[in-house]
Write a protein that holds these residues in place. Sequence first.
Motif, PDB file in Angstrom:
ATOM      1  N   VAL A 416     -68.495  21.729-140.029  1.00 30.36           N
ATOM      2  CA  VAL A 416     -68.622  21.864-138.580  1.00 30.36           C
ATOM      3  C   VAL A 416     -68.031  23.192-138.121  1.00 30.36           C
ATOM      4  CG1 VAL A 416     -67.886  20.917-136.371  1.00 30.36           C
ATOM      5  CG2 VAL A 416     -68.672  19.387-138.181  1.00 30.36           C
ATOM      6  N   ASP A 417     -66.882  23.561-138.663  1.00 25.90           N
ATOM      7  CA  ASP A 417     -66.289  24.860-138.329  1.00 25.90           C
ATOM      8  C   ASP A 417     -67.264  25.987-138.601  1.00 25.90           C
ATOM      9  OD1 ASP A 417     -63.960  23.664-137.555  1.00 25.90           O
ATOM     10  OD2 ASP A 417     -62.913  24.014-139.449  1.00 25.90           O
ATOM     11  N   GLN A 418     -67.918  25.927-139.754  1.00 18.64           N
ATOM     12  CA  GLN A 418     -68.833  26.991-140.139  1.00 18.64           C
ATOM     13  C   GLN A 418     -70.094  26.994-139.271  1.00 18.64           C
ATOM     14  OE1 GLN A 418     -69.312  26.158-144.309  1.00 18.64           O
ATOM     15  NE2 GLN A 418     -67.292  26.954-144.856  1.00 18.64           N
ATOM     16  N   GLN A 419     -70.556  25.821-138.868  1.00 20.62           N
ATOM     17  CA  GLN A 419     -71.715  25.764-137.979  1.00 20.62           C
ATOM     18  C   GLN A 419     -71.385  26.334-136.608  1.00 20.62           C
ATOM     19  OE1 GLN A 419     -74.176  21.976-138.415  1.00 20.62           O
ATOM     20  NE2 GLN A 419     -72.390  21.465-139.653  1.00 20.62           N
ATOM     21  N   ILE A 420     -70.156  26.135-136.155  1.00 21.31           N
ATOM     22  CA  ILE A 420     -69.731  26.708-134.879  1.00 21.31           C
ATOM     23  C   ILE A 420     -69.689  28.233-134.963  1.00 21.31           C
ATOM     24  CG2 ILE A 420     -67.747  26.940-133.330  1.00 21.31           C
ATOM     25  CD1 ILE A 420     -67.232  23.956-133.760  1.00 21.31           C
ATOM     26  N   VAL A 421     -69.259  28.749-136.111  1.00 22.01           N
ATOM     27  CA  VAL A 421     -69.268  30.211-136.304  1.00 22.01           C
ATOM     28  C   VAL A 421     -70.692  30.738-136.174  1.00 22.01           C
ATOM     29  CG1 VAL A 421     -68.907  32.051-137.997  1.00 22.01           C
ATOM     30  CG2 VAL A 421     -67.199  30.256-137.737  1.00 22.01           C
ATOM     31  N   ILE A 422     -71.646  30.051-136.821  1.00 23.69           N
ATOM     32  CA  ILE A 422     -73.049  30.463-136.742  1.00 23.69           C
ATOM     33  C   ILE A 422     -73.548  30.404-135.301  1.00 23.69           C
ATOM     34  CG2 ILE A 422     -75.407  29.843-137.415  1.00 23.69           C
ATOM     35  CD1 ILE A 422     -74.236  28.792-140.048  1.00 23.69           C
ATOM     36  N   THR A 423     -73.236  29.314-134.616  1.00 25.50           N
ATOM     37  CA  THR A 423     -73.689  29.129-133.237  1.00 25.50           C
ATOM     38  C   THR A 423     -73.116  30.201-132.332  1.00 25.50           C
ATOM     39  OG1 THR A 423     -73.774  26.737-133.629  1.00 25.50           O
ATOM     40  CG2 THR A 423     -73.839  27.488-131.341  1.00 25.50           C
ATOM     41  N   ASP A 424     -71.827  30.491-132.436  1.00 26.26           N
ATOM     42  CA  ASP A 424     -71.205  31.509-131.597  1.00 26.26           C
ATOM     43  C   ASP A 424     -71.818  32.886-131.828  1.00 26.26           C
ATOM     44  OD1 ASP A 424     -69.584  29.726-130.338  1.00 26.26           O
ATOM     45  OD2 ASP A 424     -67.802  30.135-131.560  1.00 26.26           O
ATOM     46  N   GLU A 425     -72.158  33.178-133.071  1.00 23.00           N
ATOM     47  CA  GLU A 425     -72.794  34.464-133.349  1.00 23.00           C
ATOM     48  C   GLU A 425     -74.177  34.532-132.715  1.00 23.00           C
ATOM     49  OE1 GLU A 425     -71.709  37.135-134.548  1.00 23.00           O
ATOM     50  OE2 GLU A 425     -69.768  36.503-135.327  1.00 23.00           O
ATOM     51  N   LEU A 426     -74.904  33.418-132.750  1.00 23.72           N
ATOM     52  CA  LEU A 426     -76.227  33.396-132.129  1.00 23.72           C
ATOM     53  C   LEU A 426     -76.146  33.545-130.617  1.00 23.72           C
ATOM     54  CD1 LEU A 426     -78.092  30.619-134.145  1.00 23.72           C
ATOM     55  CD2 LEU A 426     -78.655  33.039-134.063  1.00 23.72           C
ATOM     56  N   LEU A 427     -75.103  32.962-130.036  1.00 24.66           N
ATOM     57  CA  LEU A 427     -74.927  33.047-128.589  1.00 24.66           C
ATOM     58  C   LEU A 427     -74.258  34.344-128.157  1.00 24.66           C
ATOM     59  CD1 LEU A 427     -73.812  29.366-127.851  1.00 24.66           C
ATOM     60  CD2 LEU A 427     -76.037  30.407-127.391  1.00 24.66           C
ATOM     61  N   GLY A 428     -73.914  35.157-129.128  1.00 26.77           N
ATOM     62  CA  GLY A 428     -73.305  36.441-128.789  1.00 26.77           C
ATOM     63  C   GLY A 428     -71.870  36.326-128.359  1.00 26.77           C
ATOM     64  N   GLY A 429     -71.261  35.181-128.650  1.00 30.03           N
ATOM     65  CA  GLY A 429     -69.847  35.017-128.314  1.00 30.03           C
ATOM     66  C   GLY A 429     -69.621  34.437-126.941  1.00 30.03           C
ATOM     67  N   THR A 430     -70.607  34.450-126.031  1.00 28.84           N
ATOM     68  CA  THR A 430     -70.452  33.860-124.702  1.00 28.84           C
ATOM     69  C   THR A 430     -71.715  33.091-124.356  1.00 28.84           C
ATOM     70  OG1 THR A 430     -71.438  35.717-123.517  1.00 28.84           O
ATOM     71  CG2 THR A 430     -69.071  35.833-123.968  1.00 28.84           C
ATOM     72  N   LYS A 431     -71.659  32.311-123.310  1.00 28.28           N
ATOM     73  CA  LYS A 431     -72.829  31.534-122.910  1.00 28.28           C
ATOM     74  C   LYS A 431     -73.820  32.394-122.130  1.00 28.28           C
ATOM     75  CE  LYS A 431     -70.193  27.262-122.635  1.00 28.28           C
ATOM     76  NZ  LYS A 431     -69.749  26.153-121.785  1.00 28.28           N
ATOM     77  N   GLU A 432     -73.362  33.506-121.578  1.00 30.89           N
ATOM     78  CA  GLU A 432     -74.229  34.333-120.756  1.00 30.89           C
ATOM     79  C   GLU A 432     -75.057  35.307-121.583  1.00 30.89           C
ATOM     80  OE1 GLU A 432     -70.977  33.934-120.148  1.00 30.89           O
ATOM     81  OE2 GLU A 432     -71.132  32.564-118.454  1.00 30.89           O
ATOM     82  N   THR A 433     -74.501  35.806-122.666  1.00 32.08           N
ATOM     83  CA  THR A 433     -75.178  36.832-123.454  1.00 32.08           C
ATOM     84  C   THR A 433     -76.066  36.192-124.505  1.00 32.08           C
ATOM     85  OG1 THR A 433     -73.288  38.262-123.179  1.00 32.08           O
ATOM     86  CG2 THR A 433     -74.838  38.859-124.895  1.00 32.08           C
TER      87      THR A 433
END
Length: 507
Positions: A416-433
Motif C-alpha cells: 500500500v505504501d508503494q502504491q501511494i508513492v505511485i499515485t502521488d507521482e501520477l497526481l504530481g504531488g498535489t490534487k490540483e496539478t
Amino acid sequence: MKRRTKKLLLNWRIILLTVFLIGSVVTLAVRPLTFGIDISGGVALVAQTEHPVDADTMQLVVDSLQKRLNTLGLRDITVEAQGDQIVLVKVANVTTAEEADAIKNVIESQGVFYMEFDGVIFGTGQDVEYVGIYQIKPDNTWSVPFRISKSAAEKFAELAKGKTGWPVDMFLDPPVNSLLVVPDSVYNLMNSSEFNAQVPEAPTLLQRITKAFNITVVAYANQTADELADMAEGREKIVLVDLNQGLQSELENMNVTVRLVQRGPGESDHALIIRTLGLYGPYSVGEGLATGQPQQDVQITGTASDRLTAEQEARQIYTVLKSGSLPVKLNVVGMEFISPRLGENFKYQALLAGIGALIAVFAIVYFHYRNWKIAIPVASTSFFEAIIILGFAALIQWNLDLPSIAGIIAAIGTGVDQQIVITDELLGGTKETRITRRSNVLKRMGRAFFVIFASAATTIVAMSFLLIYFVGTLKGFAFTTILGVVIGILVTRPAYAEIAKYLLGED
C-alpha cells in the motif's frame, strides 16, 4: 475510450497479473493450504542434548531426527535447532497422548543402523568407527568414506567374495520382527529385481529383509483384522502400508501393536518402500570389495545429474552413517499440545484480521484522496496480492502459521505504501496539478519505481537475515514477507501503475 480500454487489457503487465491471479485461484482450488500446528493443532516437544554441541553436530541431530520421524509416516514435521542444546520438534495433527509418546520415544532413542548383504546383517551402527567428509567430483560423482570394525569387515569379506555388483543395503530403524501388510503393487515391486543393483538374479529385497530382520510381507487381499492378528502371532507389531485407518483401529482394539504408514502426495511405490523400511541403497559391491580380503576402510559412491543433487545424496548417506552412532543423547524436557479447535479459532481471527486490514486500507486511501478511482484499485490490488501469495504457498505446500499470516499482512502494508508513492507521482504531488505529457509520466513512474525498488531491496535484505540466521516462527514471517514483496515489485505494482494511469487519464 474503447481504444484506451483495449490497450489496457492487452498490456503485458495486466496480462501477467491476470495469469498469476488465475493460476493462484486454480492452485488453491485443487491443492488446499496446509497449516502449522498453531492453526491445525498438534504437539510441540522440546528436547535437550546431554551437553552443548557444535553447529555441525547439531545439524546432524536435526537431519537424523527428521529422517526417523518421517519413517513413522507423520506429516508436517518441523525439527529446529535452537542454540547448542535445544531441539524443537513440531508435529501437526497429533492429538492423543499415545501418538505424542511414540514421537517422544523416537526422539529419545539413538536409533539402530544396520548394514546387510544377501539377507545377513554384517554390521550395525556400533561397527561404524569413523565417517569421513564426503567428496564431490567435477563430473558429479560423489563418495562418502567410512571405516567399519574389523569383525564387520571380516564378515562382509566372507559374504561378498566373488559377488561383484551384488546389492548392499543400509537401514535406519527398520521394522524388525514385524508383519508388513502392503498393496499388491508394493508387494510385486519388493519381490522384483528393482532393488537388486547390478545383479537381477540376486535375492530380491523381500527375500533379503525376511531373512535379515524376520519381516514377513503380505499383499493385502481384504484380510480381516482377526486373520492379520493370527498371521502376526509372535511378531512385535503389524505395519499397515497405504491402507485404511479403520483396520488399524480394529487391530488396536485387539491389543495388537500397529504402525500405519500413509502414502504421501504423489509418492511412488519405490519411495514408499524406502521410507517404510528406512532403506538406503542398494549399493553395488565393487570389484575391490569382492576379493575375500577384509577391508575396514570402505566408501559408498554414486553419480548424480548435477552438483546440487550429488551434494544432497552424499550428505544424506553421510548423515545416515553418522546417525547410527550419534555422539549425543536427547531427552524430551517439555511437551505441549495445541487443540485443533483453538487452531480453528486462530484461523478465524487471522481471516478477520486480513479482512479488517483490507477495509482499513480502502477507508484510509479514500479519505486521503477522496477518489473512488484510487481507493478501489489500491484495495483490490492488495487483495489480489494476498491471493497470489496464498496460491504460491499452496503450490509449494508451505505450512502457514500465525507469523506467516502476519508476514502476508505486513507485505500488503508495504504494498500500500508503494502504491501511494505511485499515485502521488501520477497526481504530481498535489490534487490540483495533473500530469499531461507522456514524457513526464514516464519520468515520474521511473522515480516512483526507484523508490519502490530501493524500499523492497531494504525489506528483502532485512528479512533474509531472519530467514537464514534465525529459527522458529521468525522464519515463517520472513518467508511470506519476502514472497509478498517480490510478488509486489514484479507483478502487482507494475499492474497497478498501468491501471492508475488509465483511471486518472494519464496514459
